[in-house]
Write a protein that holds these residues in place. Structure first.
Motif, PDB file in Angstrom:
ATOM      1  N   ILE A  22      39.206  -7.553  55.279  1.00  0.00           N
ATOM      2  CA  ILE A  22      38.728  -7.231  53.572  1.00  0.00           C
ATOM      3  C   ILE A  22      39.076  -5.817  53.153  1.00  0.00           C
ATOM      4  O   ILE A  22      39.351  -4.481  53.220  1.00  0.00           O
ATOM      5  N   SER A  23      39.980  -6.750  52.235  1.00  0.00           N
ATOM      6  CA  SER A  23      40.538  -4.985  51.297  1.00  0.00           C
ATOM      7  C   SER A  23      40.866  -6.595  49.813  1.00  0.00           C
ATOM      8  O   SER A  23      40.608  -7.168  50.074  1.00  0.00           O
ATOM      9  N   ASN A  24      41.860  -5.576  48.796  1.00  0.00           N
ATOM     10  CA  ASN A  24      41.606  -6.154  47.672  1.00  0.00           C
ATOM     11  C   ASN A  24      43.163  -6.993  48.113  1.00  0.00           C
ATOM     12  O   ASN A  24      43.458  -7.364  46.541  1.00  0.00           O
ATOM     13  N   LYS A  94      44.629   0.348  50.739  1.00  0.00           N
ATOM     14  CA  LYS A  94      43.146   0.435  51.353  1.00  0.00           C
ATOM     15  C   LYS A  94      42.921  -1.224  52.357  1.00  0.00           C
ATOM     16  O   LYS A  94      42.282  -1.855  51.736  1.00  0.00           O
ATOM     17  N   VAL A  95      42.321  -0.816  53.696  1.00  0.00           N
ATOM     18  CA  VAL A  95      41.663  -1.875  54.412  1.00  0.00           C
ATOM     19  C   VAL A  95      40.960  -1.123  55.491  1.00  0.00           C
ATOM     20  O   VAL A  95      40.895  -0.292  55.657  1.00  0.00           O
ATOM     21  N   ILE A  96      39.965  -3.014  55.615  1.00  0.00           N
ATOM     22  CA  ILE A  96      38.447  -2.503  57.270  1.00  0.00           C
ATOM     23  C   ILE A  96      38.395  -3.331  57.145  1.00  0.00           C
ATOM     24  O   ILE A  96      38.542  -4.839  57.023  1.00  0.00           O
ATOM     25  N   THR A 119      34.279 -13.156  52.146  1.00  0.00           N
ATOM     26  CA  THR A 119      35.046 -12.557  51.428  1.00  0.00           C
ATOM     27  C   THR A 119      34.048 -12.024  50.193  1.00  0.00           C
ATOM     28  O   THR A 119      33.912 -12.386  50.012  1.00  0.00           O
ATOM     29  N   LEU A 120      35.462 -11.075  49.890  1.00  0.00           N
ATOM     30  CA  LEU A 120      34.762 -10.375  48.601  1.00  0.00           C
ATOM     31  C   LEU A 120      34.500 -11.270  47.757  1.00  0.00           C
ATOM     32  O   LEU A 120      33.622 -11.121  46.528  1.00  0.00           O
ATOM     33  N   TYR A 123      30.614 -12.712  47.583  1.00  0.00           N
ATOM     34  CA  TYR A 123      30.330 -11.861  47.725  1.00  0.00           C
ATOM     35  C   TYR A 123      28.714 -12.223  46.739  1.00  0.00           C
ATOM     36  O   TYR A 123      27.774 -12.084  46.697  1.00  0.00           O
TER      37      TYR A 123
ATOM     38  N   TYR B  25      30.031  -3.224  49.738  1.00  0.00           N
ATOM     39  CA  TYR B  25      30.529  -3.099  51.398  1.00  0.00           C
ATOM     40  C   TYR B  25      29.392  -3.074  52.454  1.00  0.00           C
ATOM     41  O   TYR B  25      29.538  -3.884  53.740  1.00  0.00           O
ATOM     42  N   LEU B  28      29.387  -6.719  53.092  1.00  0.00           N
ATOM     43  CA  LEU B  28      29.302  -7.482  53.930  1.00  0.00           C
ATOM     44  C   LEU B  28      30.095  -7.273  55.731  1.00  0.00           C
ATOM     45  O   LEU B  28      29.827  -7.809  55.903  1.00  0.00           O
ATOM     46  N   TRP B 189      35.608   2.697  51.988  1.00  0.00           N
ATOM     47  CA  TRP B 189      37.050   1.807  52.457  1.00  0.00           C
ATOM     48  C   TRP B 189      36.321   2.967  53.846  1.00  0.00           C
ATOM     49  O   TRP B 189      37.429   2.224  54.675  1.00  0.00           O
ATOM     50  N   ARG B 192      32.093   0.749  58.154  1.00  0.00           N
ATOM     51  CA  ARG B 192      32.662   0.188  59.313  1.00  0.00           C
ATOM     52  C   ARG B 192      31.618  -1.062  60.109  1.00  0.00           C
ATOM     53  O   ARG B 192      30.326  -0.054  59.485  1.00  0.00           O
TER      54      ARG B 192
END
Lengths: 127, 243
Positions: A22-24, A94-96, A119-120, A123, B25, B28, B189, B192
């Motif tokens: 998950i990131s931009n 930044k990522v998750i 994904t974003l 959403y 998030y 998500l 960010w 989790r």
């Protein structure tokens, strides 16, 4: 001359971990795979991580959807899961890392989890 | 999509702008409920914050259940006791930062404290012994372990933190103390997924069954307690007015 494949009773049980980033931004396959390896080795060390029987198939990482599969053995799933959860950034972005599920074969991993990623971009559709 | 529900009962946003991102998030990452903690000055601020949250999230159609928690970071148990008496009727959860031994002991002895976060913080030892674990079980205090250090530290600090967490989890396991893992996220960010947070338990030597409960069944016990407390006739754990 080729090595004989091991008989089933000597083979390790494999597990395939389906993950999504998950990131931009999108990332190249090499960047993602390098980051995962780096993190696992940093967290558990060279020797302990060698026991995970880890393999990250290059062709199974989808750059558009940011999903991929990690192969490990059945005893190391939680260690790998923990390690990838601690990744905070790739190349300064930044990522998750989210694990969607774990499966015993690549085929079932693709059928069960790769088709259900969110994904974003999607959403807005969840409503 | 798993059948279990996962919870993250300690999120500490830096500012109000982070809250919207955290809620987005959390959806998500398939979290069923999130507890947003702040250090409020007075009980009235808790109600004002709830109204602010409702306004902020009015346009969001899909969101997790959001609880408001009061976060305490004190060194003196007597001052902490006075603050707890002011807030326990307003906030959904009372979360105390561990680290000081007298505070750790106080939290395990006190009925009103819901969660003790990281008793090993800033200490050379684990911050908790078998006596405290027993007291915590009797007084329904939950032990919370933060995932955040694993995001930013590595090497010897992580080695030491993991050792202390292993010790505390072993004690909690032996004496039946309720334990949860929380993200301690300050922005979106650092959130989790619930199942990924729980893997910390396996790395700290818990069995797989107990690991999975760290972010599913164990926080659910706290959530049930919050729902019970929100009923109008509830006075404390043993007394309830039924009309």
């Amino acid at each position: 001359m080729k090595l004989n494949p091991l008989p089933p009773h000597l083979r390790e049980n494999q597990r395939y971990i389906v993950f999504e980033i998950i990131s931009n931004k999108t990332f190249a396959k090499k960047e993602v795979i390098n980051e995962i390896w780096k993190r696992i080795i940093r967290m558990y060390g060279d020797v302990a991580s060698s026991r995970f029987n880890l393999w990250i198939p290059y062709n199974l990482y989808n750059e558009e959807k940011k999903t991929g599969i990690i192969k490990t053995n059945n005893l190391s799933v939680e260690y790998v899961r923990m390690a990838i959860a601690t990744i905070t950034e790739i190349n300064g972005n930044k990522v998750i890392f989210k694990v969607h599920g774990v499966s015993g074969t690549i085929k079932s991993a693709k059928n069960k989890y790769l088709q259900k990623t969110t994904t974003l971009l999607e959403y807005g559709d969840i409503a | 999509m798993s059948l279990r529900n996962y919870y993250d009962l300690f999120v500490f946003p830096d500012s109000e702008e982070d809250i919207h991102g955290i809620v987005e998030y959390a959806v998500l990452l398939e979290l069923k409920a999130v507890a947003i903690a702040q250090s409020f000055e007075s009980p009235e601020d808790v109600d004002k914050f709830r109204k602010k949250l409702r306004k902020l999230l009015r346009g969001v159609s899909v969101k997790p259940k959001i609880y408001v928690a009061q976060y305490f970071n004190e060194e003196n148990p007597q001052i902490l006791n006075k603050k707890i008496n002011r807030f326990y009727r307003n906030a959904d959860l009372l979360i105390v930062q561990g680290g000081v031994l007298s505070i750790n002991r106080f939290c395990f002895e006190n009925n009103y404290v819901d969660v003790l976060l990281d008793p090993h913080e800033g200490r050379n030892d684990s911050g908790m012994d078998h006596v405290m674990a027993k007291l915590g079980k009797e007084n329904n205090t939950t032990l919370a372990i933060s995932f955040k250090p694993y995001l930013y530290k590595y090497g010897i600090p992580i080695h030491k933190i993991t050792q202390k967490i292993q010790r505390n989890l072993m004690l909690a396991n032996k004496y039946g103390l309720n334990t949860i893992v929380v993200s301690n996220a300050s922005n979106k960010w650092e959130l989790r997924a619930g199942r990924d947070l729980a893997s910390l338990g396996y790395v700290a030597n818990l069995s797989l069954e107990r690991t999975i409960k760290l972010t599913s069944e164990n926080p659910e016990k706290l959530v049930h307690l919050i729902k019970k407390r929100s009923k109008s006739g509830y006075i404390n754990e043993n007394i309830e007015i039924i009309e």
